[in-house]
Design a protein around this motif. Sequence first.
Motif, PDB file in Angstrom:
ATOM      1  N   LEU A   4      -6.174  -1.567  -0.628  1.00 25.06           N
ATOM      2  CA  LEU A   4      -5.205  -2.231   0.249  1.00 25.06           C
ATOM      3  C   LEU A   4      -5.253  -1.695   1.683  1.00 25.06           C
ATOM      4  O   LEU A   4      -5.021  -2.450   2.634  1.00 25.06           O
ATOM      5  CB  LEU A   4      -3.789  -2.062  -0.323  1.00 25.06           C
ATOM      6  N   THR A   5      -5.526  -0.397   1.816  1.00 25.94           N
ATOM      7  CA  THR A   5      -5.590   0.217   3.167  1.00 25.94           C
ATOM      8  C   THR A   5      -6.837   1.097   3.258  1.00 25.94           C
ATOM      9  O   THR A   5      -6.747   2.315   3.053  1.00 25.94           O
ATOM     10  CB  THR A   5      -4.332   1.068   3.449  1.00 25.94           C
ATOM     11  N   TRP A  16       0.579   4.244  -2.699  1.00 26.00           N
ATOM     12  CA  TRP A  16       0.281   5.579  -2.182  1.00 26.00           C
ATOM     13  C   TRP A  16       1.371   6.558  -2.612  1.00 26.00           C
ATOM     14  O   TRP A  16       1.088   7.687  -3.023  1.00 26.00           O
ATOM     15  CB  TRP A  16       0.162   5.512  -0.665  1.00 26.00           C
ATOM     16  N   GLU A  33      -8.230   2.272   5.650  1.00 28.33           N
ATOM     17  CA  GLU A  33      -8.131   3.286   6.705  1.00 28.33           C
ATOM     18  C   GLU A  33      -7.313   4.513   6.273  1.00 28.33           C
ATOM     19  O   GLU A  33      -7.206   5.494   7.033  1.00 28.33           O
ATOM     20  CB  GLU A  33      -7.515   2.684   7.961  1.00 28.33           C
ATOM     21  N   ASN A  34      -6.738   4.502   5.059  1.00 29.28           N
ATOM     22  CA  ASN A  34      -5.972   5.655   4.573  1.00 29.28           C
ATOM     23  C   ASN A  34      -6.962   6.725   4.098  1.00 29.28           C
ATOM     24  O   ASN A  34      -7.377   6.758   2.945  1.00 29.28           O
ATOM     25  CB  ASN A  34      -5.028   5.244   3.439  1.00 29.28           C
ATOM     26  N   THR A  59      -4.525   1.898  -3.599  1.00 32.35           N
ATOM     27  CA  THR A  59      -4.182   2.265  -2.222  1.00 32.35           C
ATOM     28  C   THR A  59      -5.375   2.076  -1.298  1.00 32.35           C
ATOM     29  O   THR A  59      -5.247   1.489  -0.205  1.00 32.35           O
ATOM     30  CB  THR A  59      -3.708   3.728  -2.166  1.00 32.35           C
ATOM     31  N   THR A  60      -6.534   2.581  -1.706  1.00 30.26           N
ATOM     32  CA  THR A  60      -7.718   2.507  -0.836  1.00 30.26           C
ATOM     33  C   THR A  60      -8.223   1.073  -0.694  1.00 30.26           C
ATOM     34  O   THR A  60      -8.812   0.724   0.331  1.00 30.26           O
ATOM     35  CB  THR A  60      -8.849   3.404  -1.373  1.00 30.26           C
ATOM     36  N   ALA A  93       0.835  -1.206   0.000  1.00 32.20           N
ATOM     37  CA  ALA A  93       0.000   0.000   0.000  1.00 32.20           C
ATOM     38  C   ALA A  93       0.869   1.256   0.000  1.00 32.20           C
ATOM     39  O   ALA A  93       0.534   2.263  -0.635  1.00 32.20           O
ATOM     40  CB  ALA A  93      -0.919  -0.004   1.214  1.00 32.20           C
ATOM     41  N   GLU A  94       2.022   1.196   0.722  1.00 33.00           N
ATOM     42  CA  GLU A  94       2.900   2.362   0.773  1.00 33.00           C
ATOM     43  C   GLU A  94       3.445   2.712  -0.613  1.00 33.00           C
ATOM     44  O   GLU A  94       3.568   3.890  -0.969  1.00 33.00           O
ATOM     45  CB  GLU A  94       4.082   2.098   1.727  1.00 33.00           C
TER      46      GLU A  94
END
Length: 792
Positions: free
Chosen positions: A96-97, A71, A99-100, A93-94, A67-68
Motif C-alpha cells: 500500500l505504501t 502498519w 515509500e514506507n 503495508t509495503t 496503510a496506517e
Amino acid sequence: MNARECHNSSARILFLTLICGLFLFSVSCGVSKDKHLSRGEEYLQKRQFTEAAMEFRAAAEIDKNSAEAHWGLARAYENLGKFYETLDELRKTTELTPENLDAKVKLANYFLVAQPPMIGEAERLLAEILQINPGFIEGHILKASILAAQNKPEAEIVGVLDQAVALDPKRVETYLSAARFFMSKDKSKEAEAQIKKGIAANPSAALGYTEYGRFLEYAARPAEAEAQFLKAVETEPSNIAAREAQAEFYLAARQYEKAENSYRELVKIQQNSLESRLQFGDFYVRAHREDDAIKVYENILTDAPEYVRARYRLGEIFLDRKEIPKVTEQTEILLSINDEDTDALMLNARVKLEENKAEEAVKSLEEILKKQPSQKDALFYMAQARLALGQIDQARAFVGDLEKYHPAFLKTKLLKIQIAFSAGDASSAFKQSNELYEQAKNFRPNIETDAQTVQEMKVRALSARGLANLELGKIVEAKTDLQEIVKLSPNSAAALVNLAKVYAAESNFSESLNNYEKALALDGANFDALSGTINILIRQKQTMQAHAKVDGALQKNGGASNLSAALHYLKSQIYAAENDSAAVESELQKSIAADANYLPAYSAYAASLAAQNRVGDAVKQYQTIVDKKPSASIYTLLALLEEARENSPEAEKNYRRALEIEPEMPIAANNLAWLIAETGGNLDEALQLAQKSVNQIHNSADFYDTLGWIYHKKGLQTPAVEQLKKAVALGDAAAQKTGKPVNSAYRLRLATALAAAGDKVSARREVESSLQNIAGLSQKDAQNARNLLATL
C-alpha cells in the motif's frame, strides 16, 4: 448476541461494555478510522500492545486499504510475538505504501529469520530501499544482515556497519546493531566496545544504558548490569522500556523486593493504567505470590469489568492450582460474551487437557486455528493434545508449523523432547535437551521471551537431559544434572522427585525415600512423589507402610474423584505385590467407580485379567479404554489378546486401527505383516509393512524374522535367507545377554528358506539346532521341524 447470553451480573456488565467493542470486538460503533488510529498509536507509546492491535484492527475493518492501520497492526503484532501475522501485515503495508522504508526493512528482516531464510526477497527489498533513499541507515544495516546470512567475510560486514555509523555518528541504534552482530559471532569484547560507543554517542539516551545492562546480565556480570539499569532510569525517569528492563532484571535475579518496587513505579508512571496493573499482577505470579496476583486482577475487574485480560490471568492461575470450577467460571463468562474469543477457547482447551479430555481440547484448538492458522499457543497446545492422544506424527506436524511460523520460540524444543520421550527415544531426547540448553544459554531476552523464561528453559533442558541420561542408564550423568536442578530450584517438588528416581536407580532406597518425602512436604498433593514413595516401599517389601501412606492420602483427599481414582489405583499396586488378586480387582473397580475416565486403572485391570487367563474380560476392559480414548498402543494390546484366542479377523482390525492413529508404529506394522502372511493375505502389503518396521528399528530379531518369512512366502529365497540369518544372530545375542532361552523358531524358519533355496546341508544343520532347543518351539513348530528334517 443479546443480553440473555449473560448469565450473571458480571457477564451483563461486561456484555454491555463490550457492545461497543472496547476490548474484544473490533466493531466501530460510530468511531472514526482516524480515532482508532490515534488510539492505536497512543497504546503503542504506552506499550499496551494488545489494545493497540484491537484499535488498528478496527481501523482496518473500516478501511481495508489503510496503510496506517496495517502498519500499526504489524508493529503491535511484532511486540506480541506473532510472527506470521506480523509478516502478513508488513506485506500489506509495503504494497500500500512502497515509500514506507521502515516497513520494508522490517519485512526484509522477517524474510531473513524465516525457515529457510528468504535471502532473495530480502535483497529485492534492499534494492528498492536504497533506490528511494541511498542514505537510509537501516537500509545499510539490512545490507550487513543479508551479508551475514550469506556467510560473507566478517571484514566485509563490519565495513558496511561502519558506513551506517558514518551516516549519523550520534545514532545509538546503529552501534547496538553492530554489537548484536559481534554477539552472533561470540565476540563479546567487540560487542561491548560497540555498546560503549553508542552510549558515548548519546549519553542522554536511556537506550544505550538499557542495552548495556542486558548485555552485562547475559555476560553474568550482575552488579555491573544493575548499575547500567539504574543509569538508564536516572537518564530518562519516564522511559517505560528502561524501567521494564530494570524490573525484569531484578525478577530474573530473584531480587523480589527490588522488582516489586520497580513494578510499583511502573504503575505510578503510567498513572495506574490497567495495563501497568496487569503487569504488576504478572510479576506476583512469576514471583510465586499467586494470592497477591489474584487480588490485583480482581481489583482490576472491580474497576473495569470489561478488561478481559485480567480474567484470562485469573483463569490461568486457577488452572495452575487445578481449581477447575473457578477456571470454568471465567471461561463461561468470556464465552457468553463472545463465543469466538480465541483466548477463552485457549483457556478452555487447557482445562480439557488438564482433565485428560484431549479430544475436547482438540476441538477448541481447531476453532482457534481456523481463524489464526499460525497462532503460537494454539499450535503448542495442539501438539500437546495430539501427544496425549498418542498421535505422535500429528504432534510432529504441529511442531513443524511452530518452527515455520515462530522460529525463535524456545518451547518448541520442549515439545520435541516430549515427542522423543513419548516415542521411547531417549537418545533423541538427550540430543534435543542439549540443543535447547545451548540455545537458551545463548538466547538474548526480548519482548516475547524475558530473562526469567530463558532461565526456566535452561532449567527444563537440564532436567530433561538428566531424565534422558537416566533412561539411557547413564546414572552418574543423570545424577549430576538433576542435583544441579535441585540446587537451582530447591523449592521444586518435581526436581526432588526426579532426583529421587536417580537414587532409586542406584538402589539407594533410603536417599530416594528422603527426596520423595521432601517433595511431599513441599506439595502434599504431588502424586508422582507419593507413587514413587509407594514403589520404593514395595521394592523393600514394606507393604504395610505403603498401605498406611495411601490410606492417609485417601483420608486427606476428601473424596475428590480424580485423585481418589489415582489413589485406589496405587493401592491396587500394593496388593499386586502381595499377590492378592481379589484385592487388586476390588481396588481397580473402586478406581474406575471414582473416575470413569481414569485410564491407568482400566489398563491395569485388563492386564490383571489377562494374567488370570480371563482374556475375554481383559478384551472388554481394553475396549472400554479405546472407546473413551483411542490409542495405538491399546489397539495393539487388543490385537495381541485377539491373536492369543486365535481371533485373526479381530486382531487384524485392531492392528489396522492402531496404524490409523500412529502410521509409524513399528510393532503394530510388524505384527500385522506377520498376520497377513500367515492368513493368506496380500503379501505385497505385508512386505511393505515389514520393511517399514525394519527400517525404523534395526536391532529387532522379530522384525527381521517377519521380513525374511514374507520373502520366503513370496518365493524370494535369497533375501529371505539374508533376513532370517539376521534374525537368528540378533536372537542368539539377546539370549546370551539376558540369559533367556533362544527362540528356536528363528532357526526353523531359516532352515525352511535354506531348504527352499536348495541348500539342504545348511537347512539340516539349522533344523537340527532348533530341535536341540525344542523348549523354544511351539507344539506346531516342533512338528514342522520334524517334518522338514525328514525331507532333508
